[in-house]
Design a protein around this motif. Structure first.
Motif, PDB file in Angstrom:
ATOM      1  N   TYR A   1       0.813  -1.212   0.000  1.00  0.00           N
ATOM      2  CA  TYR A   1       0.000   0.000   0.000  1.00  0.00           C
ATOM      3  C   TYR A   1       0.848   1.265   0.000  1.00  0.00           C
ATOM      4  N   VAL A   2       2.165   1.081  -0.087  1.00  0.00           N
ATOM      5  CA  VAL A   2       3.026   2.259  -0.183  1.00  0.00           C
ATOM      6  C   VAL A   2       2.621   3.132  -1.361  1.00  0.00           C
ATOM      7  N   SER A   3       2.110   2.528  -2.433  1.00  0.00           N
ATOM      8  CA  SER A   3       1.729   3.314  -3.616  1.00  0.00           C
ATOM      9  C   SER A   3       0.516   4.195  -3.349  1.00  0.00           C
ATOM     10  N   LEU A   4      -0.312   3.821  -2.375  1.00  0.00           N
ATOM     11  CA  LEU A   4      -1.469   4.644  -2.033  1.00  0.00           C
ATOM     12  C   LEU A   4      -1.165   5.616  -0.896  1.00  0.00           C
ATOM     13  N   LEU A   5      -0.197   5.266  -0.047  1.00  0.00           N
ATOM     14  CA  LEU A   5       0.023   6.038   1.177  1.00  0.00           C
ATOM     15  C   LEU A   5       1.236   6.962   1.110  1.00  0.00           C
ATOM     16  N   ALA A   6       2.236   6.621   0.324  1.00  0.00           N
ATOM     17  CA  ALA A   6       3.416   7.495   0.240  1.00  0.00           C
ATOM     18  C   ALA A   6       3.159   8.555  -0.824  1.00  0.00           C
ATOM     19  N   ARG A   7       2.182   9.410  -0.545  1.00  0.00           N
ATOM     20  CA  ARG A   7       1.679  10.401  -1.492  1.00  0.00           C
ATOM     21  C   ARG A   7       1.487  11.729  -0.787  1.00  0.00           C
ATOM     22  N   PRO A   8       1.448  12.815  -1.545  1.00  0.00           N
ATOM     23  CA  PRO A   8       1.236  14.125  -0.903  1.00  0.00           C
ATOM     24  C   PRO A   8      -0.238  14.480  -0.695  1.00  0.00           C
ATOM     25  N   SER A   9      -1.140  13.582  -1.050  1.00  0.00           N
ATOM     26  CA  SER A   9      -2.581  13.842  -0.976  1.00  0.00           C
ATOM     27  C   SER A   9      -3.297  12.522  -0.747  1.00  0.00           C
ATOM     28  N   LEU A  10      -4.528  12.603  -0.228  1.00  0.00           N
ATOM     29  CA  LEU A  10      -5.332  11.380  -0.098  1.00  0.00           C
ATOM     30  C   LEU A  10      -5.915  10.925  -1.441  1.00  0.00           C
ATOM     31  N   GLY A  11      -5.745  11.727  -2.494  1.00  0.00           N
ATOM     32  CA  GLY A  11      -6.379  11.427  -3.767  1.00  0.00           C
ATOM     33  C   GLY A  11      -6.238   9.985  -4.236  1.00  0.00           C
ATOM     34  N   PRO A  12      -5.031   9.456  -4.335  1.00  0.00           N
ATOM     35  CA  PRO A  12      -4.893   8.076  -4.834  1.00  0.00           C
ATOM     36  C   PRO A  12      -5.639   7.053  -3.974  1.00  0.00           C
ATOM     37  N   LEU A  13      -5.603   7.220  -2.651  1.00  0.00           N
ATOM     38  CA  LEU A  13      -6.351   6.291  -1.795  1.00  0.00           C
ATOM     39  C   LEU A  13      -7.853   6.454  -2.025  1.00  0.00           C
ATOM     40  N   LEU A  14      -8.316   7.693  -2.136  1.00  0.00           N
ATOM     41  CA  LEU A  14      -9.746   7.925  -2.364  1.00  0.00           C
ATOM     42  C   LEU A  14     -10.199   7.236  -3.653  1.00  0.00           C
ATOM     43  N   ALA A  15      -9.358   7.328  -4.683  1.00  0.00           N
ATOM     44  CA  ALA A  15      -9.744   6.785  -5.990  1.00  0.00           C
ATOM     45  C   ALA A  15      -9.659   5.269  -6.045  1.00  0.00           C
ATOM     46  N   ALA A  16      -8.987   4.663  -5.052  1.00  0.00           N
ATOM     47  CA  ALA A  16      -8.678   3.223  -5.152  1.00  0.00           C
ATOM     48  C   ALA A  16      -9.891   2.318  -4.948  1.00  0.00           C
ATOM     49  N   GLY A  17     -10.925   2.817  -4.286  1.00  0.00           N
ATOM     50  CA  GLY A  17     -12.157   2.034  -4.186  1.00  0.00           C
ATOM     51  C   GLY A  17     -12.289   1.252  -2.907  1.00  0.00           C
ATOM     52  N   ARG A  18     -13.488   0.716  -2.731  1.00  0.00           N
ATOM     53  CA  ARG A  18     -13.899   0.199  -1.428  1.00  0.00           C
ATOM     54  C   ARG A  18     -13.061  -0.984  -0.940  1.00  0.00           C
ATOM     55  N   THR A  19     -12.681  -1.865  -1.846  1.00  0.00           N
ATOM     56  CA  THR A  19     -11.885  -3.016  -1.417  1.00  0.00           C
ATOM     57  C   THR A  19     -10.528  -2.547  -0.907  1.00  0.00           C
ATOM     58  N   ALA A  20      -9.925  -1.623  -1.635  1.00  0.00           N
ATOM     59  CA  ALA A  20      -8.631  -1.075  -1.190  1.00  0.00           C
ATOM     60  C   ALA A  20      -8.795  -0.336   0.128  1.00  0.00           C
ATOM     61  N   TRP A  21      -9.892   0.429   0.271  1.00  0.00           N
ATOM     62  CA  TRP A  21     -10.109   1.160   1.532  1.00  0.00           C
ATOM     63  C   TRP A  21     -10.127   0.184   2.714  1.00  0.00           C
ATOM     64  N   ARG A  22     -10.834  -0.943   2.513  1.00  0.00           N
ATOM     65  CA  ARG A  22     -10.939  -1.928   3.591  1.00  0.00           C
ATOM     66  C   ARG A  22      -9.569  -2.562   3.875  1.00  0.00           C
ATOM     67  N   ASP A  23      -8.879  -2.933   2.802  1.00  0.00           N
ATOM     68  CA  ASP A  23      -7.603  -3.626   2.992  1.00  0.00           C
ATOM     69  C   ASP A  23      -6.553  -2.715   3.636  1.00  0.00           C
ATOM     70  N   VAL A  24      -6.500  -1.460   3.221  1.00  0.00           N
ATOM     71  CA  VAL A  24      -5.530  -0.527   3.801  1.00  0.00           C
ATOM     72  C   VAL A  24      -5.854  -0.306   5.275  1.00  0.00           C
ATOM     73  N   ARG A  25      -7.155  -0.199   5.571  1.00  0.00           N
ATOM     74  CA  ARG A  25      -7.541   0.013   6.975  1.00  0.00           C
ATOM     75  C   ARG A  25      -7.184  -1.197   7.835  1.00  0.00           C
ATOM     76  N   ARG A  26      -7.396  -2.389   7.268  1.00  0.00           N
ATOM     77  CA  ARG A  26      -7.010  -3.597   8.019  1.00  0.00           C
ATOM     78  C   ARG A  26      -5.508  -3.605   8.294  1.00  0.00           C
ATOM     79  N   ALA A  27      -4.741  -3.244   7.265  1.00  0.00           N
ATOM     80  CA  ALA A  27      -3.286  -3.233   7.430  1.00  0.00           C
ATOM     81  C   ALA A  27      -2.889  -2.238   8.517  1.00  0.00           C
ATOM     82  N   LEU A  28      -3.456  -1.017   8.443  1.00  0.00           N
ATOM     83  CA  LEU A  28      -3.115   0.011   9.436  1.00  0.00           C
ATOM     84  C   LEU A  28      -3.486  -0.443  10.847  1.00  0.00           C
ATOM     85  N   THR A  29      -4.658  -1.065  10.953  1.00  0.00           N
ATOM     86  CA  THR A  29      -5.093  -1.544  12.263  1.00  0.00           C
ATOM     87  C   THR A  29      -4.097  -2.554  12.814  1.00  0.00           C
TER      88      THR A  29
END
Lengths: 414, 414
Positions: free
Chosen positions: B57-85
Motif C-alpha cells: 500500500y506504499v503506492s497509495l500512502l506514500a503520497r502528498p494527498s489522499l487522492g490516490p487512496l480515495l480513488a482506489a475504491g472500497r476493497t482497497a479502503w478496507r484492505d488498507v484500513r485492516r493493514a493500518l489496524t
C-alpha cells in the motif's frame, strides 16, 4: 511555389493570423494531448513548433493542457502570442512549420484546461426581463438587486464538457402547478443557453478582491458556452437555493479559447447604466471608463442546421470585468482554470433571444423549423453556437463553435 | 518496558485504533506533504510505515494527498484500513513504527485532498423550519419541494480551507428593507453553519446515476465542516439564483477524514418520512432499508471556548446516500475529491441549533457568553466544531475538529 497549406489562408479567414485561438488536441492514432493553435481549418502543434524553432516558450506550449500558459500571466501571454504570430507569418518558417499542422478533421479536440470553479452569471438585462415577464407576468420583471450587482451562482465544474460531446437528456423530478405530487422522468423542457465564458489564468489570494482595473491581468480569454438547462427540473427545485440539477448534467464549452488580445478591436462600452453603482463596480469613471470591458461579439444559434437566433453580446448590462470584481469582492480567491459565464445572451428583438424559453415564450409560440416544430429540444436535435467579433482592419475574429446533440435519456438497469 | 508512546494510548481514547482517520501533514522543518493517520494526539507517517513494513500500500500512502487512496475504491479502503489496524495493534511492529509518529503539535495539517466540486445541501428539517419561521413568519416554513428532494446547490470549491485557517470577514453589498439603496462594507451578520461533509472517492460516468445502494462504493468518509455565512450579504443577493458571495469567502473543513468503516456502529435509520418518496430516493424498502445511511454523530459548537450548541446529526431528514442519489440522478458525474455537505445540523431543542441565526433567533435573543454578548460573530472570535460517534464495544469515535478565527475585513489599498 509550394502547394496550398494552412499558411496560405485566403484573405479574411476569420481564423487567420490575427486570431490564433488555443486548444488541446490529439492527432489521429495518438493518445498524447498537445496544445494547438488554430489557423483556418488546421491546428498547429504549438509545442512541436516551439521546439523546432528553438523557442523558450516550449515550456508553456509543449504541455497536455493550457494550464501552464494560463498561469504564466499577461506578459507571457503577449510574448507567446507575438512569437506565434511571427511563426505563422514569416515565410522563413514555412518549411519547419508545415509538417506540424493537422487538418481539424484529423484530430480530436479536448477540454483545453481543467475547469477549477465554474460560475454562471445572469447579466443580460433583456434575458432577465424576458424570464421575469414569463414567470411573474404581473410583477416587476427584474428583482430589486438586479441593477446593483451581477447576479450569479456556482455551477458544476465536473460536468463542463468539450464541444461535440453528446448531451444525455437528464431525468429528474418536476411538478407542474396542477400536478398533485412531483413526477419523475426525462426532462420535457430541455433548453439551450447561449453564453460567453471567460477563462481565468492568474490566481488571486484568499481575502484579496480583484478590482475592475485588474481584469486583464487575470483573465486570459473567452469561449462560447452552452449552459444546457432543464426548465422543468429547474422550476421545481429552484426555490429557495437556486438552480442545481436543472443545470448540472452538462455544460458545453468551445474547444478554442480566444485570447482577449485578439479582441481588442471588439471592445465596446456596455449599455448606459440606469442606477449609480457602488465604487467597486463603477465602470463609468477612471481607468474602467477608459478601458471598456464590453465586447462586440455577434453570436448565432442553429438548431439542426437552421438559424434560430443572433444574440448580440454587446447588449450585456454587466461586463466580465464587473463580474470578476463582484465575484472576488468578498475575498473569494481565483484559481487558474476558473471559468465564469455571462448568462444567456439575449438582445431586445425576438431574433436575438439566446434561449428557446424566450424564443417560444415558454412554449406558447413554437418555432417552425424545416425539420419540424419545436418548443424545447427533442432527442437527436443538434445545436451549434457560433460567433465572431470585429477584428483589426475590417477582419473578423472567429470564435470556436459549441456543438452538442441531444441523446435520449438513459434508463438505468436496476 | 518501553516508555509511553502513541501506541500506548489509554483505553477509550476517541482517536484509538478503532478510529484511524486520514489526513495530510508536513513535519516541522519539512516542506513535503505526507499522508498521515491519527492515533491519539499523534500522527503516523503512513507512507513511511508502509515502506518500512514492506506493504504493497506504499503506492497509495506514500503520497502528498489522499487522492490516490480515495480513488482506489472500497476493497482497497478496507484492505488498507485492516493493514493500518494491524500495524498499530500488533506489538511486533512497535520498534519500526515508533519513530514514524509525530506529535500533532509538531506538524502542519493541510487540506487532505483537492476538492473537485463542492455541493451544500439543506437537509435538516429543524434548520429549514427555523429559517422559514424567521424569514416567512406568516407562511409555511418549508417550501413545497422540501419533503420531496434534498435541496442543494453548488458552492465554491476553491475557497474550502483546512481547519485552523483564519477567516477574513467578507465585505459586500447588503440592503435592509429600510435602506433606500444597498450599502457596502464588512458583513455585520457573520454566522457559522455546523455541518458534516462527505468525501467522494470513486468517480462515476457522465449520464449514469448512482443509486442509493452504491453509496458506500463511492463515498470514502466524512468530515466536520463549517460553512461560514454572511447573512446580510446572502439576504440581498439570494433571489433569484441562490447563495453566492454570502457563502463563497471561506468554508472550513476538518483536517481529518473519518472512513465510513470506522462509523459502522453509528449507523442509524433516518427520521420517519412524512411523504412518499420517488423510487430513487426511497430508503424505506429493499437494500436501502437494510443498510441505513443515517449516522448518529454528536456534534458540539464552541465560541471562544464556551459551548453554545450540541447539534444531533441523527435528526437529519435526508441521508448522505439520498443526497448522492439525488445529485447524480440527472446524469451528473462524480469525481474523486467531490465534497458534499449536509447543510446546517440542527435538532428540535434550542441547545441543538447549529447556527447563530437560529440560536439568537436572527439576533433577537443574544447569547450571553463569558466574553460578552453575541448575536453574530465579532472579529477575533474563534469557533470550534467537534464531534464523536458511538464506536464498537462502547467506544467513542472522535471526529477531527474544525477551528476558525475571524480576522477583520481587509480594506484594500486602491
Amino acid at each position: 511555389m509550394s502547394e496550398q497549406t494552412p499558411l496560405d489562408l485566403p484573405e479574411g479567414d476569420p481564423f487567420g493570423p490575427h486570431n490564433l485561438p488555443y486548444g488541446v488536441f490529439t492527432p489521429a492514432g495518438s493518445a498524447e494531448r498537445r496544445v494547438g493553435v488554430r489557423l483556418g481549418a488546421a491546428v498547429l502543434d504549438a509545442g512541436a513548433a516551439a521546439a523546432a524553432l528553438g523557442s523558450p516558450y516550449v515550456s508553456l506550449l509543449a504541455r497536455p493542457s493550457l494550464g501552464p500558459l494560463l498561469a504564466a500571466g499577461r506578459t507571457a501571454w503577449r510574448d507567446v502570442r507575438r512569437a506565434l504570430t511571427a511563426w505563422v507569418t514569416v515565410p522563413a518558417h514555412r518549411e519547419v512549420l508545415e509538417p506540424l499542422f493537422f487538418p481539424l478533421s484529423a484530430v480530436t479536440l479536448h477540454l483545453p484546461f481543467e475547469v477549477a470553479d465554474y460560475v454562471d452569471f445572469y447579466s443580460s438585462e433583456h434575458h432577465a426581463r424576458h424570464l421575469g415577464k414569463i414567470f411573474r407576468p404581473d410583477g416587476e420583471p427584474l428583482t430589486p438587486n438586479w441593477k446593483h450587482l451581477p447576479i450569479g451562482y456556482h455551477g458544476r465544474a465536473g460536468t463542463v464538457v468539450v464541444s461535440g460531446t453528446d448531451v444525455v437528456r437528464p431525468r429528474g423530478q418536476r411538478k407542474a402547478p396542477s400536478d398533485p405530487a412531483p413526477v419523475f422522468g426525462p426532462s420535457a423542457r430541455l433548453d439551450i443557453e447561449t453564453e460567453v465564458a471567460f477563462v481565468v489564468g492568474v490566481p488571486s489570494a484568499l481575502g484579496t478582491p480583484v478590482p475592475l482595473s485588474a481584469f486583464r491581468d487575470h483573465v486570459f480569454g473567452l469561449c462560447l458556452l452552452n449552459d444546457w438547462s432543464a426548465r422543468d427540473i429547474q422550476g421545481w427545485e429552484n426555490v429557495p437555493l437556486g438552480p442545481f440539477l436543472g443545470k448540472s448534467f452538462a455544460t458545453s464549452l468551445s474547444a478554442w479559447v480566444t485570447p482577449l488580445e485578439a479582441l481588442d478591436a471588439a471592445r465596446v462600452r456596455p449599455p448606459e447604466r440606469s442606477h449609480d453603482l457602488l465604487p467597486y463596480l463603477d465602470d463609468t469613471a477612471g481607468d474602467a471608463a477608459d478601458e471598456p470591458a464590453g465586447y462586440d461579439l455577434r453570436l448565432s444559434v442553429e438548431v439542426n442546421g437552421h438559424p434560430v437566433a443572433e444574440p448580440p453580446f454587446s447588449t450585456m448590462y454587466w461586463t466580465a470585468a464587473q463580474q470578476l470584481a463582484h465575484m472576488t469582492v468578498g475575498g473569494a480567491s481565483l484559481r487558474t482554470g476558473d471559468l465564469y459565464a455571462s448568462g444567456t445572451v439575449s438582445g431586445p428583438e425576438r431574433h436575438q433571444y439566446g434561449s428557446l424559453i424566450e424564443l417560444t415564450w415558454n412554449g406558447r409560440d413554437p418555432l417552425d423549423l424545416p425539420g419540424g416544430r419545436r418548443t424545447f429540444l427533442e432527442d437527436g436535435d443538434e445545436v451549434v453556437l457560433t460567433g465572431w467579433a470585429p477584428g483589426p482592419d475590417g477582419t473578423r475574429v472567429g470564435l470556436g463553435e459549441v456543438r452538442g446533440r441531444i441523446a435520449p435519456a438513459i434508463v438505468p438497469a436496476v
